[in-house]
Design a protein around this motif. Structure first.
Motif, PDB file in Angstrom:
ATOM      1  N   LYS A 107       2.679   3.236  -5.960  1.00 45.95           N
ATOM      2  CA  LYS A 107       1.860   2.498  -4.998  1.00 45.95           C
ATOM      3  C   LYS A 107       2.321   2.772  -3.567  1.00 45.95           C
ATOM      4  O   LYS A 107       1.500   2.977  -2.661  1.00 45.95           O
ATOM      5  CB  LYS A 107       1.919   1.001  -5.293  1.00 45.95           C
ATOM      6  CG  LYS A 107       0.977   0.204  -4.417  1.00 45.95           C
ATOM      7  CD  LYS A 107       0.883  -1.246  -4.837  1.00 45.95           C
ATOM      8  CE  LYS A 107      -0.129  -1.976  -3.944  1.00 45.95           C
ATOM      9  NZ  LYS A 107      -0.242  -3.396  -4.335  1.00 45.95           N
ATOM     10  N   THR A 111       0.102   4.564  -0.639  1.00 44.50           N
ATOM     11  CA  THR A 111      -0.093   3.898   0.652  1.00 44.50           C
ATOM     12  C   THR A 111       0.281   4.834   1.806  1.00 44.50           C
ATOM     13  O   THR A 111      -0.406   4.890   2.834  1.00 44.50           O
ATOM     14  CB  THR A 111       0.751   2.607   0.711  1.00 44.50           C
ATOM     15  OG1 THR A 111       0.384   1.764  -0.387  1.00 44.50           O
ATOM     16  CG2 THR A 111       0.530   1.858   2.007  1.00 44.50           C
ATOM     17  N   ARG A 153      -7.231   3.770   2.776  1.00 43.90           N
ATOM     18  CA  ARG A 153      -6.452   2.613   2.310  1.00 43.90           C
ATOM     19  C   ARG A 153      -6.483   2.540   0.787  1.00 43.90           C
ATOM     20  O   ARG A 153      -7.407   3.043   0.144  1.00 43.90           O
ATOM     21  CB  ARG A 153      -6.974   1.314   2.909  1.00 43.90           C
ATOM     22  CG  ARG A 153      -8.387   0.980   2.561  1.00 43.90           C
ATOM     23  CD  ARG A 153      -8.904  -0.229   3.351  1.00 43.90           C
ATOM     24  NE  ARG A 153     -10.299  -0.486   3.048  1.00 43.90           N
ATOM     25  CZ  ARG A 153     -10.719  -1.234   2.028  1.00 43.90           C
ATOM     26  NH1 ARG A 153      -9.850  -1.810   1.229  1.00 43.90           N
ATOM     27  NH2 ARG A 153     -12.013  -1.415   1.812  1.00 43.90           N
ATOM     28  N   THR A 174      -8.362   4.060  -4.312  1.00 43.19           N
ATOM     29  CA  THR A 174      -8.420   4.037  -2.849  1.00 43.19           C
ATOM     30  C   THR A 174      -9.876   3.875  -2.439  1.00 43.19           C
ATOM     31  O   THR A 174     -10.776   3.865  -3.290  1.00 43.19           O
ATOM     32  CB  THR A 174      -7.857   5.346  -2.249  1.00 43.19           C
ATOM     33  OG1 THR A 174      -8.759   6.420  -2.533  1.00 43.19           O
ATOM     34  CG2 THR A 174      -6.482   5.681  -2.804  1.00 43.19           C
TER      35      THR A 174
END
Length: 199
Positions: A107, A111, A153, A174
């Motif tokens: 994760k 990111t 994002r 995403t």
């Protein structure tokens, strides 16, 4: 009867063969030369004939060979060949529950992957993922142009697609394509070793 002249190939041959017979000194000199030539050839030729061709020592040849005792059978060397089949099947990876640290690394890496403001350089973008990526995969990531990444994002939690004791396959959603991320246990911690767009 043909007329003999001192010209042409025949005249040259006649002079060469006739030279030893012109004087006793020429004859003795020719005989000495022939005796030396025969002696040298008598020494050099037998050695060259008896000497076997030497090859570099390898797995099937040896630098020196000794004659076996008479009456004993000599084993014939067989060339070493590579096996055509595996002697035992490859070990299958051991399934294991997903490691929470591996999910966390996936994760964090995703990111950092979607974090590419306009004008960011590849080096600056890569620095955000450097601590989470294997050393072997960093050169591959250095060829990526951050401006071509279609996501901005992460939109959800990672989902495990396969999990083993030393690697975990994770899908991270995403706002662009989903990321299929492979996280491996390097011994120094879990690191991302590969990624692709998931279908």
């Amino acid at each position: 009867m043909p007329i003999r002249t001192n010209r042409g190939r025949t005249a040259v041959y006649r002079r060469l063969w006739g030279w030893p017979l012109r004087s006793p000194r020429h004859l003795v000199g020719t005989l000495v030369f022939l005796a030396i030539l025969v002696t040298v050839l008598g020494i050099v030729l037998p050695k060259a004939i008896d000497k076997p061709a030497t090859a570099a020592p390898g797995p099937t040849t040896s630098a020196t060979r000794t004659a076996p005792p008479s009456g004993l059978a000599v084993p014939v060397p067989t060339p070493s060949t590579l096996p055509t089949r595996l002697s035992s099947p490859l070990a299958t990876p051991t399934s294991a529950p997903p490691n929470p640290e591996a999910l966390n690394v996936a994760k964090q890496w995703a990111t950092a992957w979607v974090n590419h403001p306009a004008g960011i350089s590849n080096a600056d973008w890569l620095n955000g993922m450097r601590a989470l990526t294997t050393d072997e995969y960093l050169p591959v990531m250095s060829t990526v142009d951050p401006s071509n990444i279609p996501a901005t994002r992460v939109t959800g939690e990672p989902t495990v697609t396969s999990s083993y004791t030393s690697s975990v396959q994770v899908v991270v959603p995403t706002d662009g394509p989903k990321l299929s991320i492979t996280v491996v246990n390097t011994g120094a911690g879990w690191r991302v070793a590969d990624y692709d767009q998931a279908s």
